[in-house]
Design a protein around this motif. Structure first.
Motif, PDB file in Angstrom:
ATOM      1  N   ILE A  61     -27.862   0.065   4.719  1.00  0.00           N
ATOM      2  CA  ILE A  61     -27.479   0.545   3.384  1.00  0.00           C
ATOM      3  C   ILE A  61     -27.667   2.054   3.300  1.00  0.00           C
ATOM      4  O   ILE A  61     -26.804   2.780   2.790  1.00  0.00           O
ATOM      5  N   ARG A  62     -28.776   2.551   3.806  1.00  0.00           N
ATOM      6  CA  ARG A  62     -28.996   4.008   3.809  1.00  0.00           C
ATOM      7  C   ARG A  62     -27.897   4.716   4.604  1.00  0.00           C
ATOM      8  O   ARG A  62     -27.380   5.756   4.189  1.00  0.00           O
ATOM      9  N   GLN A  63     -27.548   4.141   5.739  1.00  0.00           N
ATOM     10  CA  GLN A  63     -26.497   4.745   6.555  1.00  0.00           C
ATOM     11  C   GLN A  63     -25.169   4.772   5.806  1.00  0.00           C
ATOM     12  O   GLN A  63     -24.454   5.776   5.839  1.00  0.00           O
ATOM     13  N   ARG A  64     -24.850   3.671   5.131  1.00  0.00           N
ATOM     14  CA  ARG A  64     -23.597   3.609   4.392  1.00  0.00           C
ATOM     15  C   ARG A  64     -23.583   4.622   3.249  1.00  0.00           C
ATOM     16  O   ARG A  64     -22.567   5.304   3.024  1.00  0.00           O
ATOM     17  N   LEU A  65     -24.684   4.745   2.544  1.00  0.00           N
ATOM     18  CA  LEU A  65     -24.747   5.724   1.451  1.00  0.00           C
ATOM     19  C   LEU A  65     -24.573   7.148   1.987  1.00  0.00           C
ATOM     20  O   LEU A  65     -23.892   7.972   1.369  1.00  0.00           O
ATOM     21  N   GLN A  66     -25.171   7.433   3.124  1.00  0.00           N
ATOM     22  CA  GLN A  66     -25.008   8.764   3.723  1.00  0.00           C
ATOM     23  C   GLN A  66     -23.551   9.003   4.128  1.00  0.00           C
ATOM     24  O   GLN A  66     -23.020  10.108   3.962  1.00  0.00           O
ATOM     25  N   GLU A  67     -22.894   7.969   4.637  1.00  0.00           N
ATOM     26  CA  GLU A  67     -21.504   8.103   5.073  1.00  0.00           C
ATOM     27  C   GLU A  67     -20.567   8.450   3.924  1.00  0.00           C
ATOM     28  O   GLU A  67     -19.590   9.192   4.108  1.00  0.00           O
ATOM     29  N   ILE A  68     -20.846   7.908   2.739  1.00  0.00           N
ATOM     30  CA  ILE A  68     -19.930   8.103   1.606  1.00  0.00           C
ATOM     31  C   ILE A  68     -20.430   9.182   0.642  1.00  0.00           C
ATOM     32  O   ILE A  68     -19.826   9.416  -0.396  1.00  0.00           O
ATOM     33  N   ALA A  69     -21.531   9.838   1.002  1.00  0.00           N
ATOM     34  CA  ALA A  69     -22.096  10.870   0.121  1.00  0.00           C
ATOM     35  C   ALA A  69     -21.189  12.102   0.091  1.00  0.00           C
ATOM     36  O   ALA A  69     -20.525  12.441   1.066  1.00  0.00           O
ATOM     37  N   ASN A  70     -21.205  12.747  -1.056  1.00  0.00           N
ATOM     38  CA  ASN A  70     -20.476  14.002  -1.245  1.00  0.00           C
ATOM     39  C   ASN A  70     -21.482  15.073  -1.635  1.00  0.00           C
ATOM     40  O   ASN A  70     -21.828  15.211  -2.808  1.00  0.00           O
ATOM     41  N   PRO A  71     -21.975  15.838  -0.672  1.00  0.00           N
ATOM     42  CA  PRO A  71     -23.030  16.830  -0.963  1.00  0.00           C
ATOM     43  C   PRO A  71     -22.645  17.845  -2.028  1.00  0.00           C
ATOM     44  O   PRO A  71     -23.529  18.413  -2.684  1.00  0.00           O
ATOM     45  N   SER A  72     -21.352  18.071  -2.231  1.00  0.00           N
ATOM     46  CA  SER A  72     -20.943  19.054  -3.244  1.00  0.00           C
ATOM     47  C   SER A  72     -21.318  18.607  -4.654  1.00  0.00           C
ATOM     48  O   SER A  72     -21.369  19.435  -5.572  1.00  0.00           O
ATOM     49  N   LYS A  73     -21.577  17.307  -4.836  1.00  0.00           N
ATOM     50  CA  LYS A  73     -21.954  16.793  -6.152  1.00  0.00           C
ATOM     51  C   LYS A  73     -23.438  16.981  -6.457  1.00  0.00           C
ATOM     52  O   LYS A  73     -23.864  16.812  -7.607  1.00  0.00           O
ATOM     53  N   VAL A  74     -24.221  17.286  -5.445  1.00  0.00           N
ATOM     54  CA  VAL A  74     -25.672  17.298  -5.609  1.00  0.00           C
ATOM     55  C   VAL A  74     -26.148  18.290  -6.668  1.00  0.00           C
ATOM     56  O   VAL A  74     -26.967  17.931  -7.532  1.00  0.00           O
ATOM     57  N   PRO A  75     -25.675  19.531  -6.684  1.00  0.00           N
ATOM     58  CA  PRO A  75     -26.172  20.454  -7.716  1.00  0.00           C
ATOM     59  C   PRO A  75     -25.930  19.961  -9.142  1.00  0.00           C
ATOM     60  O   PRO A  75     -26.809  20.099 -10.005  1.00  0.00           O
ATOM     61  N   ASP A  76     -24.748  19.380  -9.391  1.00  0.00           N
ATOM     62  CA  ASP A  76     -24.467  18.856 -10.731  1.00  0.00           C
ATOM     63  C   ASP A  76     -25.385  17.691 -11.064  1.00  0.00           C
ATOM     64  O   ASP A  76     -25.867  17.570 -12.202  1.00  0.00           O
TER      65      ASP A  76
END
Length: 242
Positions: free
Chosen positions: A10-25
């Motif tokens: 599950i952690r791997q899947r979440l990392q695969e679909i993560a969009n780091p550009s959203k993190v600051p917001d």
């Protein structure tokens, strides 16, 4: 070679679909700065719909230990995905009270990790509310008196389950306990639950408001009367309701 545990997948899947550009917001939205309610929370940039999708995909293979591992994770999306999984397992165990008890105990054991409003609002009325519907509800009052922001929010949000069934007493009693709470996240939660009561029974909501509206926090009042006709809203806001 043994396959990796489900929580690792599950952690791997979440990392695969993560969009780091959203993190600051996300960090701004969930107030993760110094001194804020979400101080230090970490995000990787996965939307809620995608987290729900991951939870649905892995739910058939996920165990309580996988949920425990994810709910202990410092990454917010891992914890929220764990909440979705825990709710799924609890609801699917409806005909097995002993299994449900274990999921409730897991939820309470890890309540310190249910530490932002979205985690609370996605779980309290779907786990604690149904579990306590026909049981002693004193645990909610212990949470309401805990002096801990998220536990207090769990207490009031859990009562949404009762409200949906026309049972308002615990909501009103817990609202009274939290009436002068210092934090606006409690003001919003209490006002929201009062509004939910009003959706079912405006007379009951207004009876409570007429007793308390002049002293309750303004944010709580605004949330509570959000759906009132504009004229009635203004009467409350201007202190004209007797």
């Amino acid at each position: 070679m043994n396959p990796p545990p489900v929580h690792t997948l599950i952690r791997q899947r979440l990392q695969e679909i993560a969009n780091p550009s959203k993190v600051p917001d996300l960090q701004r939205f969930f107030r993760t700065g110094p001194g804020d309610y979400g101080e230090g929370d970490r995000f990787i940039g996965v939307s809620v719909p995608l987290q729900r999708q991951v939870a649905r995909e892995f739910a058939p293979y996920c165990t309580a230990n996988d949920i425990r591992s994810l709910l202990n994770d410092p990454v917010h999306e891992c914890r929220l995905t764990a909440i979705f999984l825990l709710v799924n397992h609890f609801q699917k165990s409806k005909k097995n009270p002993e299994a449900q008890r274990l999921y409730v105990e897991l939820y309470l054991e890890l309540l310190d990790h249910v530490n932002n409003w979205d985690l609370v609002d996605s779980s309290a009325h779907k786990i604690l509310g149904p579990w306590l519907e026909n049981r002693d509800r004193s645990p909610l009052y212990m949470l309401a008196r805990s002096g801990h922001l998220w536990r207090e929010r769990v207490a009031i949000i859990a009562t949404m389950h009762f409200i949906d069934r026309g049972d308002f007493l615990d909501t009103l009693q817990i609202a009274t306990l939290l009436l002068h709470h210092p934090h606006d996240l409690i003001h919003k939660a209490v006002g929201w639950m009062l509004r939910c009561i009003g959706d079912k029974d405006r007379h009951t909501e207004e009876a409570f408001l007429q007793q308390h509206y002049r002293t309750m926090p303004r944010t709580m009042l605004r949330y509570a009367i959000e759906k009132f006709p504009e004229g009635r809203r203004q009467e409350y806001l201007k202190g004209l309701v007797s």
